[in-house]
Design an enzyme around this catalytic site. Structure first.
Site, PDB file in Angstrom:
ATOM      1  N   LYS A 110       0.836  -1.217   0.000  1.00 37.57           N
ATOM      2  CA  LYS A 110       0.000   0.000   0.000  1.00 37.57           C
ATOM      3  C   LYS A 110       0.859   1.250   0.000  1.00 37.57           C
ATOM      4  O   LYS A 110       2.035   1.235   0.363  1.00 37.57           O
ATOM      5  CB  LYS A 110      -0.925   0.028   1.230  1.00 37.57           C
ATOM      6  CG  LYS A 110      -0.226   0.066   2.604  1.00 37.57           C
ATOM      7  CD  LYS A 110       0.134   1.442   3.126  1.00 37.57           C
ATOM      8  CE  LYS A 110       0.936   1.352   4.406  1.00 37.57           C
ATOM      9  NZ  LYS A 110       1.615   2.549   4.825  1.00 37.57           N
TER      10      LYS A 110
ATOM     11  N   ASP B  36      -2.272  -1.726   9.748  1.00 49.55           N
ATOM     12  CA  ASP B  36      -2.415  -1.746   8.291  1.00 49.55           C
ATOM     13  C   ASP B  36      -2.964  -3.068   7.756  1.00 49.55           C
ATOM     14  O   ASP B  36      -3.194  -3.200   6.551  1.00 49.55           O
ATOM     15  CB  ASP B  36      -1.045  -1.519   7.620  1.00 49.55           C
ATOM     16  CG  ASP B  36      -0.537  -0.103   7.815  1.00 49.55           C
ATOM     17  OD1 ASP B  36      -1.358   0.802   8.032  1.00 49.55           O
ATOM     18  OD2 ASP B  36       0.692   0.092   7.726  1.00 49.55           O
TER      19      ASP B  36
END
Ligand code: C5P
Length: 301
Positions: free
Chosen positions: A12, A138
């Site tokens: 990401k 995350d």
């Protein structure tokens, strides 16, 4: 029972990262926009022997033992099922192990999905996301992928409309940088009045992403952690200058760093920026990627 399940999990980048107050639990309240990018790890979970093996990019940088976040994720699924089974986790790395790209989180998200499938546990998305949040801030996003707004520690997610493809370069620093230290530095600089409070308005990023407009996104991107990371690692500024010179639309610390993310107008521009950074010896490696991408996807099902 199938004897192995393989999935692909993506890295990401944070298009926007507003960092609020440090909470009583030590975490900071975030307002962030994540985007999954094409760099990925393949995670295979097998039944039989509890072991972690790592191949691909820089395997020596990943702990091949039960402390690996992906191994913990697989064990968490076993515990939910109440079964007595040992799971092996094999990780084929394509995400640089460098900090700021959520590689370890992506492996954990992959292991959750693969273990669930292998054991036929039938855990729903809500339960997997809750387990993901316990593993790390995350992990829920790397499970879902796409483009999403994250609040809380980053674990409360709302999908965001995104059009088109964005072109990225990720430059990997030779030296590491600790995430807790970057957050602590931000608190310190704010307490000393040297940095402003959190940026909270991500509207311009949301509009740019919805329009698929890379130039508008370049204008709007923001990361509250960047100044703190640069004060700990002034050398990162050199990569920023080189990338600008080579044509990047925007340079930004990726997450809590030390990886730097560069938004480019096209894949060709991205290749040129990556070549310049590696040629000038300003980073350990530079990777071209595209976003958005999905989160965890099955490879053999
Ligand atoms: O959740 P994760 O393990 O990724 O967090 C690593 C560290 O980053 C935390 O221990 C904390 O120091 C810092 N962090 C934070 N606020 C967040 C996310 C992470 O302070 N929202």
């Amino acid at each position: 029972m199938t004897s192995a399940v393989s999935v692909r999990a993506h890295a990401k980048v944070n298009l926007f990262l507003g960092v609020g107050e440090r909470r009583a639990d030590g975490f900071h309240e975030l307002s962030t926009i994540f985007q999954a990018v094409s760099l990925h790890d393949d995670v295979t979970v097998t039944a039989g022997r509890e072991e972690v093996t790592v191949a691909g990019l820089d395997p020596e940088r990943v702990p091949a033992d039960p402390t690996n976040l992906a191994a913990r994720a697989a064990r968490a699924v076993v515990e939910r099922t109440g079964r007595e089974v040992d799971l092996g986790v094999h990780i084929d790395k394509g995400i640089p192990t460098a900090g700021g790209m959520a590689g370890g989180s992506a492996d954990a998200a992959g292991a959750l999905v693969a273990a669930d499938r292998l054991l036929g546990a039938g855990l729903g998305e809500a339960e997997l996301l809750e387990m993901a949040a316990q593993l790390g801030s995350d992990v829920p996003f790397t499970l879902r992928g796409g483009t999403a707004l994250g609040t809380g520690r980053g674990e409360k997610l709302v999908p965001v409309l995104a059009r088109g493809t964005f072109h990225w370069v990720f430059a990997i620093s030779a030296q590491g940088l600790s995430t807790p230290e970057v957050f602590a530095k931000l608190d310190e600089l704010r307490d000393a009045g040297k940095l402003p409070g959190p940026r909270t308005d991500a509207t311009a990023v949301l509009s740019a992403v919805a329009a698929g407009d890379a130039r508008a996104l370049a204008e709007a991107m923001h990361n509250d952690l960047e100044a703190a990371a640069f004060s700990l690692r002034p050398d990162l500024r050199r990569m920023r200058e080189a990338a600008r010179g080579a044509g990047a639309l925007r340079t930004m610390l990726s997450g809590s760093g030390p990886t730097m993310a560069f938004l480019c107008a096209s894949g060709t521009d991205a290749e040129a920026v990556a070549d310049e950074l590696t040629g000038a010896n300003l980073c350990r490696a530079a990777f071209v990627a595209e976003g958005p991408q999905p989160g965890v996807v099955g490879l053999d099902w």
